[in-house]
Design a protein around this motif. Structure first.
Motif, short mmCIF file in Angstrom:
data_model
loop_
_atom_site.label_atom_id
_atom_site.label_comp_id
_atom_site.label_asym_id
_atom_site.label_seq_id
_atom_site.Cartn_x
_atom_site.Cartn_y
_atom_site.Cartn_z
N ASN A 1 0.82 -1.22 0.00
CA ASN A 1 0.00 0.00 0.00
C ASN A 1 0.85 1.27 0.00
OD1 ASN A 1 -3.01 -0.87 0.44
ND2 ASN A 1 -1.80 -2.17 1.80
N LEU A 2 2.08 1.15 -0.46
CA LEU A 2 3.02 2.27 -0.41
C LEU A 2 2.50 3.49 -1.18
CD1 LEU A 2 5.72 3.16 0.70
CD2 LEU A 2 6.82 2.26 -1.36
N GLY A 3 1.85 3.25 -2.32
CA GLY A 3 1.34 4.36 -3.12
C GLY A 3 0.32 5.19 -2.35
N THR A 4 -0.58 4.52 -1.66
CA THR A 4 -1.60 5.22 -0.86
C THR A 4 -0.95 5.99 0.28
OG1 THR A 4 -3.24 3.52 -1.36
CG2 THR A 4 -3.65 4.89 0.56
N ILE A 5 0.03 5.38 0.92
CA ILE A 5 0.72 6.04 2.03
C ILE A 5 1.41 7.32 1.57
CG2 ILE A 5 2.60 5.80 3.71
CD1 ILE A 5 1.90 2.77 3.79
N LEU A 6 2.08 7.26 0.42
CA LEU A 6 2.78 8.43 -0.10
C LEU A 6 1.81 9.55 -0.47
CD1 LEU A 6 5.51 6.68 -2.29
CD2 LEU A 6 5.82 7.81 -0.07
N LYS A 7 0.66 9.18 -0.99
CA LYS A 7 -0.37 10.18 -1.31
C LYS A 7 -0.88 10.86 -0.04
CE LYS A 7 -2.13 8.12 -5.61
NZ LYS A 7 -3.29 7.44 -6.26
N ASN A 8 -1.05 10.08 1.01
CA ASN A 8 -1.52 10.64 2.28
C ASN A 8 -0.49 11.58 2.89
OD1 ASN A 8 -4.05 9.39 2.34
ND2 ASN A 8 -3.27 7.55 3.34
N ILE A 9 0.78 11.24 2.77
CA ILE A 9 1.84 12.11 3.28
C ILE A 9 1.83 13.45 2.54
CG2 ILE A 9 4.35 12.42 3.36
CD1 ILE A 9 4.57 9.42 3.98
N LYS A 10 1.68 13.40 1.24
CA LYS A 10 1.62 14.62 0.43
C LYS A 10 0.42 15.47 0.82
CE LYS A 10 1.61 16.19 -4.39
NZ LYS A 10 1.60 15.75 -5.83
N LEU A 11 -0.74 14.82 0.98
CA LEU A 11 -1.95 15.53 1.38
C LEU A 11 -1.78 16.18 2.74
CD1 LEU A 11 -4.99 16.23 1.28
CD2 LEU A 11 -5.46 13.94 2.18
N CYS A 12 -1.17 15.45 3.67
CA CYS A 12 -1.00 15.96 5.03
C CYS A 12 -0.13 17.21 5.04
CB CYS A 12 -0.38 14.88 5.91
SG CYS A 12 -0.30 15.32 7.66
N LYS A 13 0.97 17.20 4.33
CA LYS A 13 1.85 18.37 4.27
C LYS A 13 1.11 19.59 3.71
CE LYS A 13 6.11 15.66 3.63
NZ LYS A 13 7.19 15.29 2.68
N LYS A 14 0.37 19.37 2.65
CA LYS A 14 -0.38 20.45 2.02
C LYS A 14 -1.44 21.01 2.96
CE LYS A 14 -3.11 21.48 -2.15
NZ LYS A 14 -3.68 20.91 -3.41
N ASP A 15 -2.10 20.12 3.69
CA ASP A 15 -3.16 20.53 4.60
C ASP A 15 -2.60 21.30 5.80
OD1 ASP A 15 -6.11 20.22 5.04
OD2 ASP A 15 -5.39 19.40 6.94
N ILE A 16 -1.46 20.86 6.32
CA ILE A 16 -0.83 21.58 7.42
C ILE A 16 -0.45 22.99 6.99
CG2 ILE A 16 1.25 21.70 8.87
CD1 ILE A 16 1.18 18.62 8.98
N ALA A 17 0.15 23.10 5.83
CA ALA A 17 0.56 24.41 5.32
C ALA A 17 -0.63 25.35 5.18
CB ALA A 17 1.28 24.25 3.98
N ALA A 18 -1.76 24.82 4.74
CA ALA A 18 -2.96 25.66 4.57
C ALA A 18 -3.54 26.08 5.92
CB ALA A 18 -4.01 24.89 3.77
N PHE A 19 -3.47 25.20 6.91
CA PHE A 19 -4.02 25.49 8.25
C PHE A 19 -3.09 26.37 9.07
CE2 PHE A 19 -4.99 23.87 12.69
CZ PHE A 19 -6.23 24.48 12.79
N ASN A 20 -1.78 26.20 8.87
CA ASN A 20 -0.74 26.96 9.57
C ASN A 20 -0.93 26.93 11.08
OD1 ASN A 20 1.57 28.57 9.72
ND2 ASN A 20 0.39 30.46 9.70
N PRO A 21 -0.79 25.75 11.69
CA PRO A 21 -1.06 25.60 13.14
C PRO A 21 0.04 26.21 14.01
CG PRO A 21 -0.17 23.57 12.26
CD PRO A 21 -0.38 24.47 11.08
N ASP A 22 -0.31 26.46 15.27
CA ASP A 22 0.69 26.90 16.25
C ASP A 22 1.55 25.73 16.70
OD1 ASP A 22 -0.02 29.80 16.78
OD2 ASP A 22 -1.96 28.83 17.10
N VAL A 23 1.00 24.52 16.62
CA VAL A 23 1.74 23.33 17.01
C VAL A 23 1.16 22.11 16.29
CG1 VAL A 23 0.27 22.89 19.01
CG2 VAL A 23 2.60 21.97 18.98
N ILE A 24 2.03 21.17 15.95
CA ILE A 24 1.59 19.88 15.42
C ILE A 24 1.83 18.85 16.52
CG2 ILE A 24 1.86 18.15 13.61
CD1 ILE A 24 3.20 20.32 11.90
#
Length: 372
Positions: A65-88
């Motif tokens: 399931n490596l392909g799915t995992i890599l897609k999720n990692i990419k999505l997560c990074k993009k989502d964090i950047a858009a949210f711009n949290p004070d802490v992860i």
């Protein structure tokens, strides 16, 4: 403050939800965005992905399931950047979370890790990544503080174990009422905890239910995982003396006489409910052969690891068979064996440091954010 939490399993959803509740007490304006499950969603905030879309079991399954995992990692990074949290806030789930932590540190985000990856079991080399990418680490097992600070010169906070709070704060059930509502009779219960992922549930239940007909004075009850539909378990419910409840594991354990438990967090939960247990594990042959070569532990259950002795029997791979399971279940139904295990269980709870893990962690996180 804006908090971004990442939990990839059912246990992470539970601990993440309790941490979010505690953070709300410290910070009434807390804004949550998270990867988790139904419990975290009930607290409030925005769910990005449910953990059932993230859980892959074993080495072979991860590769497939490596392909799915890599897609999720990419999505997560993009989502964090858009949210711009004070802490992860990373909650266990190291294969995914440590990759995000490396990126997050490079981008300048605060990185706090709640519930340490079990690098003391395998992949100890990950300590380099943790020291580089994690600002604060909150550990829940007593031996982890010594492991990090004395062996690797990395300061951490031992906050206690959140399961103690989750168990003590739950609503009590009346045994007769629970049995009536779930179609059970008055016989004592042997709980079957086969795990939360489809692959492991299939492997575990086939053997667990095979002993049911040999203990007619007891009724066997499968604890269905909240991440799975009841229809998934139908194949196993045709066996006489086997019953089913879903999303009621704690209620079930609170009135059980004994339990057959898949290795993992459930072994600790069962012990904290003071239920005698047999710990079971059977993975794919490839995953097991790889694990044997990389995991350097004397035990696989948290109960035995924390107390550093054999408290509960572990049936692993070929030892996990009908004959051995029947023998070991008979042992834990014996009054003398049960009394001995109860004494060890009380020592276990004492070693875990008492209540307040979620509150301790929330105070430390919020204090750090205010100071910096």
């Amino acid at each position: 403050m804006k908090y971004y939490l990442i939990a990839g399993e059912a246990s992470g959803d539970l601990h993440g939800a309790n941490l979010m509740k505690a953070l709300k007490k410290e910070d009434p304006e807390a804004n949550f965005r998270f990867w988790g499950g139904d419990l975290m969603k009930a607290v409030g905030g925005t769910e990005v992905k449910h953990y059932r879309e993230l859980a892959f079991m074993g080495f072979a399954e991860v590769v497939m399931n490596l392909g799915t995992i890599l897609k999720n990692i990419k999505l997560c990074k993009k989502d964090i950047a858009a949210f711009n949290p004070d802490v992860i806030i990373f909650i266990d789930y190291p294969g995914f979370n440590l990759r995000i932590a490396k990126w997050a540190r490079q981008k300048g985000y605060k990185t706090h890790y709640y519930i340490s990856p079990q690098i003391w079991a395998w992949k100890e080399g990950r300590i380099k990544d943790i020291k580089r990418d994690v600002d604060k680490m909150y550990v829940i097992l007593p031996f982890e503080k010594e492991f990090y600070e004395e062996k690797h010169n990395f300061p951490v906070h031992f906050v206690g174990h959140p399961l103690i709070d989750a168990i003590y704060n739950r609503k009590q059930v009346v045994p007769k009422t629970f049995k009536k509502e779930n179609g059970l009779d008055e016989r004592p219960i042997v709980a079957l905890l086969p795990g939360s992922r489809k692959q492991e549930i299939k492997k575990m239940l086939e053997i667990m239910i095979s002993v049911a007909e040999g203990f007619k004075d007891y009724q066997f009850v499968i604890a269905g995982a909240p991440s799975q539909e009841k229809s998934f378990y139908e194949t196993f419910l045709s066996i006489k003396n086997v019953h089913f409840v879903t999303n009621k594991t704690y209620d079930l354990l609170s009135i059980s006489e004994a339990a057959l438990v898949t290795s993992g967090t459930a072994t600790l939960e069962t012990a904290l409910f003071k239920v005698p247990q047999v710990v079971c594990y059977k993975g794919s042959r490839i995953s097991y052969e790889i694990a044997k070569r990389v995991i350097k532990l004397d035990y696989i259950s948290l109960v035995n690891l924390i107390l550093n002795k054999t408290v509960v029997t572990e049936l692993i791979q070929t030892d996990f068979n009908k004959k051995r399971l029947k023998e070991e279940l008979a042992n834990i139904l014996d009054p003398y064996q049960r009394a001995s295990m109860f004494l060890d269980y009380y020592d276990l709870e004492k070693a875990l440091g008492g209540r307040g893990a979620s509150e301790n962690t929330a105070k430390l996180i919020y204090s750090d954010l205010k100071e910096n």
